[in-house]
Design an enzyme around this catalytic site. Structure first.
Site, PDB file in Angstrom:
ATOM      1  N   CYS A 193       0.866  -1.193   0.000  1.00 15.42           N
ATOM      2  CA  CYS A 193       0.000   0.000   0.000  1.00 15.42           C
ATOM      3  C   CYS A 193       0.898   1.238   0.000  1.00 15.42           C
ATOM      4  CB  CYS A 193      -0.974  -0.013   1.171  1.00 15.42           C
ATOM      5  SG  CYS A 193      -0.210   0.053   2.803  1.00 15.42           S
TER       6      CYS A 193
ATOM      7  N   ASN B 285       2.284   1.447   4.346  1.00 16.50           N
ATOM      8  CA  ASN B 285       2.598   0.166   5.026  1.00 16.50           C
ATOM      9  C   ASN B 285       2.292   0.230   6.532  1.00 16.50           C
ATOM     10  OD1 ASN B 285       5.491  -2.039   5.483  1.00 16.50           O
ATOM     11  ND2 ASN B 285       3.379  -2.591   5.106  1.00 16.50           N
TER      12      ASN B 285
ATOM     13  N   CYS C 189      -1.422   0.784   7.368  1.00 14.57           N
ATOM     14  CA  CYS C 189      -2.868   0.501   7.485  1.00 14.57           C
ATOM     15  C   CYS C 189      -3.269  -0.730   6.676  1.00 14.57           C
ATOM     16  CB  CYS C 189      -3.703   1.707   7.049  1.00 14.57           C
ATOM     17  SG  CYS C 189      -3.461   3.183   8.074  1.00 14.57           S
ATOM     18  N   ARG C 190      -3.360  -0.612   5.373  1.00 17.41           N
ATOM     19  CA  ARG C 190      -3.943  -1.685   4.558  1.00 17.41           C
ATOM     20  C   ARG C 190      -3.027  -2.891   4.353  1.00 17.41           C
ATOM     21  NH1 ARG C 190      -5.278   2.264  -0.250  1.00 17.41           N
ATOM     22  NH2 ARG C 190      -3.321   3.090   0.607  1.00 17.41           N
ATOM     23  N   SER C 191      -1.775  -2.668   3.927  1.00 17.11           N
ATOM     24  CA  SER C 191      -0.954  -3.851   3.596  1.00 17.11           C
ATOM     25  C   SER C 191      -0.514  -4.666   4.810  1.00 17.11           C
ATOM     26  CB  SER C 191       0.235  -3.482   2.689  1.00 17.11           C
ATOM     27  OG  SER C 191       1.108  -2.581   3.305  1.00 17.11           O
TER      28      SER C 191
ATOM     29  N   ASP D 283      -8.222   4.026   0.991  1.00 15.24           N
ATOM     30  CA  ASP D 283      -7.251   4.431   2.003  1.00 15.24           C
ATOM     31  C   ASP D 283      -8.012   4.935   3.240  1.00 15.24           C
ATOM     32  OD1 ASP D 283      -5.335   5.659   3.509  1.00 15.24           O
ATOM     33  OD2 ASP D 283      -4.399   6.716   1.831  1.00 15.24           O
TER      34      ASP D 283
HETATM   35  P1  4NP Z   1      -1.808   2.830   4.064  1.00 18.58           P
HETATM   36  O1  4NP Z   1      -2.465   4.190   4.643  1.00 18.58           O
HETATM   37  O2  4NP Z   1      -1.252   3.197   2.708  1.00 18.58           O
HETATM   38  O3  4NP Z   1      -2.966   1.901   3.999  1.00 18.58           O
HETATM   39  O4  4NP Z   1      -0.738   2.422   5.055  1.00 18.58           O
HETATM   40  C1  4NP Z   1      -1.793   5.409   4.689  1.00 18.58           C
HETATM   41  C2  4NP Z   1      -0.892   5.661   5.696  1.00 18.58           C
HETATM   42  C3  4NP Z   1      -0.260   6.886   5.757  1.00 18.58           C
HETATM   43  C4  4NP Z   1      -0.519   7.853   4.802  1.00 18.58           C
HETATM   44  C5  4NP Z   1      -1.434   7.595   3.793  1.00 18.58           C
HETATM   45  C6  4NP Z   1      -2.047   6.367   3.733  1.00 18.58           C
HETATM   46  N1  4NP Z   1       0.117   9.107   4.900  1.00 18.58           N
HETATM   47  O5  4NP Z   1      -0.172   9.986   4.041  1.00 18.58           O
HETATM   48  O6  4NP Z   1       0.947   9.328   5.780  1.00 18.58           O
END
Ligand code: 4NP
Length: 157
Positions: free
Chosen positions: A8, A11, A13-15, A124
């Site tokens: 993702c 790294n 939240c989702r992955s 997201d």
């Molecule tokens: P992820 O979520 O891609 O599912 O881990 C996010 C985590 C952090 C950010 C965006 C999405 N960020 O902009 O910091």
């Protein structure tokens, strides 16, 4: 042994959730597999998953608390058989690092396992509320069911 990478943006939240869910399903099915996750960005390198992800996963019996974020790198194409990405931005970022057709063929939108050719995103959840995290869990749980069942079929073949 199959090697699967979940990707993702951050790294956190989702992955890592996809990694934790697939690990718990494959352990339950006694499938020997290597699973990891990474982010396309360098924003959260070394951090544990977002506390909202950890709390939601725990509610469903999945422990992601000890995972640590790292950034996707081109070497990952050599170390993994399949690279599941969460959304079309991740897809474009990962494919932009591919060196050849063999690399590119490893990359797939994870929800295409459930909804073939739909190219649906796992939304997201980072800037939203609790419901977004639950929604992500439901989507990734479905996808990991399909992935685990497909691995089970292959391990029997
Ligand atoms: P992820 O979520 O891609 O599912 O881990 C996010 C985590 C952090 C950010 C965006 C999405 N960020 O902009 O910091």
């Amino acid at each position: 042994m199959q090697r699967i990478l979940m990707v993702c943006l951050g790294n956190i939240c989702r992955s890592p959730l996809a990694e934790g869910i697939l690990r718990s399903k494959t352990e339950a099915l006694n499938i020997d597999i290597h699973i990891d996750s990474a982010g396309t960005s360098n924003y959260h390198i070394g951090e544990h998953p977002d506390s909202r992800t950890t709390t939601n996963a725990k509610k469903h019996g999945v422990d992601v608390s000890k995972l640590k974020a790292r950034q996707f790198s081109v070497d990952d194409f050599d170390h993994f058989d399949k690279i599941f990405v969460m959304d079309s931005f991740n897809y474009a970022d990962v494919v932009s690092l591919s060196r050849n057709e063999n690399d590119r063929k490893k990359v797939e939108m994870i929800l295409n396992t459930v909804y073939p050719n739909s190219n649906m995103n796992v939304p997201d959840p980072y800037f939203g509320g609790e419901q977004g995290f639950e929604n992500v869990f439901i989507l990734l749980d479905k996808a990991c069911d399909v992935i685990a069942n497909s691995l089970l079929q292959h391990s029997k073949a």
